[in-house]
Design an enzyme around this catalytic site. Structure first.
Site, short mmCIF file in Angstrom:
data_model
loop_
_atom_site.label_atom_id
_atom_site.label_comp_id
_atom_site.label_asym_id
_atom_site.label_seq_id
_atom_site.Cartn_x
_atom_site.Cartn_y
_atom_site.Cartn_z
N SER A 185 0.82 -1.21 0.00
CA SER A 185 0.00 0.00 0.00
C SER A 185 0.85 1.27 0.00
CB SER A 185 -0.90 0.00 1.23
OG SER A 185 -1.71 1.16 1.26
N SER A 212 -4.59 -1.53 -0.10
CA SER A 212 -5.88 -1.36 0.58
C SER A 212 -6.99 -2.12 -0.14
CB SER A 212 -6.24 0.13 0.67
OG SER A 212 -6.31 0.71 -0.62
N HIS A 239 -6.32 -3.50 -10.59
CA HIS A 239 -7.23 -2.39 -10.28
C HIS A 239 -6.50 -1.10 -10.58
CE1 HIS A 239 -10.08 0.22 -8.41
NE2 HIS A 239 -9.33 0.51 -7.37
N HIS A 251 -7.19 3.39 -11.66
CA HIS A 251 -8.12 4.50 -11.78
C HIS A 251 -7.80 5.22 -13.09
CE1 HIS A 251 -10.04 4.73 -7.66
NE2 HIS A 251 -9.15 3.78 -7.51
N ASP A 297 -13.15 -7.29 -30.84
CA ASP A 297 -11.99 -8.18 -30.88
C ASP A 297 -11.77 -8.86 -29.53
OD1 ASP A 297 -11.24 -7.81 -33.52
OD2 ASP A 297 -9.86 -6.16 -33.06
N HIS A 310 -16.66 4.21 -8.76
CA HIS A 310 -15.32 3.89 -8.28
C HIS A 310 -14.36 3.85 -9.47
CE1 HIS A 310 -12.76 1.02 -5.52
NE2 HIS A 310 -12.07 2.02 -6.02
N TYR A 313 -6.44 -15.10 -36.55
CA TYR A 313 -5.65 -13.89 -36.25
C TYR A 313 -4.35 -14.29 -35.56
CZ TYR A 313 -4.31 -9.42 -34.21
OH TYR A 313 -3.63 -8.29 -33.85
#
Length: 232
Positions: free
Chosen positions: A46, A76, A96, A98, A121, A172, A230
């Site tokens: 953290s 956290s 995670h 932002h 895709d 969030h 592909y």
């Protein structure tokens, strides 16, 4: 040497991709990498700047969120990762962030419509946005409940987490996952790119139509279908 060194190294390398890809600012964001045989995952500590990270600083946590090894406090968001690992057994990496555009869609409480072939895709459906958490959950164990907020969204929308490896958490920010930490990071970068494209699409034409089903099927199956062609 720690018996967890391999996932510490994996988690470190994956975390270091976030600033390189422009997905994080300062200490925002985290990546974890799991070893299911050992029943643990390695996650970013953290509040530690990315430039100060090393494999040795990664924290080892079990699927109940208990620290097993490490001198620093884990992210956290650790309990969110723990819940997802414990309940979704086919994932081994979680991210995670932002990141700007994906977070803007999350703050708008909107799923990202499938407008174009870049989206198709990777997915055949909109990128889901989980409804904002209710007060009871917020006042409880917030990070733990975030895991259930994500899983409840997938259950309510009848989405398979193995097919849709990303979500917006309402008000969030985004979470992504995958069979590896590297794939989870890839999914975060794709999510941010698609979020930006969708935003710009609506700015140019706020009545832009969704991609038609035949193109969704074609683009997804040429990369992921039984007769995919592909790549090499």
């Amino acid at each position: 040497m720690s018996k967890y060194q391999h996932i510490k190294q994996t988690a470190y390398e994956a975390n270091m991709q976030l600033p390189k890809l422009g997905l994080v600012l300062f200490t925002f964001g985290n990546v974890s990498a799991a070893d299911r045989d050992l029943g643990v995952f390695a996650i970013k500590p953290s509040g530690v700047p990315y430039d100060d990270l090393s494999p040795e600083k990664m924290v080892i946590v079990d699927f109940d969120g208990k620290t097993i090894e490490g001198d620093l406090r884990p992210s956290s968001d650790t309990l969110t990762h723990a819940v997802l690992y414990k309940c979704w057994e086919h994932i081994n990496g979680i991210v995670h962030t932002h990141s700007t555009y994906a977070t803007a869609w999350a703050q708008s409480q909107r799923s990202i419509p499938i407008f174009g072939t870049t989206h198709a895709d990777h997915l055949t459906a909109d990128i889901p946005c989980a409804p904002p958490m209710d007060d009871r959950m917020i006042q409880g164990d917030y990070e733990y409940q975030t895991g259930y907020q994500i899983m409840d969204c997938f259950k309510d929308k009848n989405i398979d987490y193995r097919e849709v490896e990303m979500v917006l958490v309402g008000n969030h920010a985004p979470f992504t996952w995958g069979k590896t930490a590297e794939k989870a990071v890839y999914n975060s970068a794709v999510l941010e790119a698609v979020a930006q494209m969708a935003y710009l699409t609506e700015q140019i034409n706020n009545n832009a139509p969704r991609l038609k089903a035949s193109l969704i099927k074609k683009h997804y199956e040429r990369k992921h279908g039984p007769d995919s062609y592909y790549g090499q």
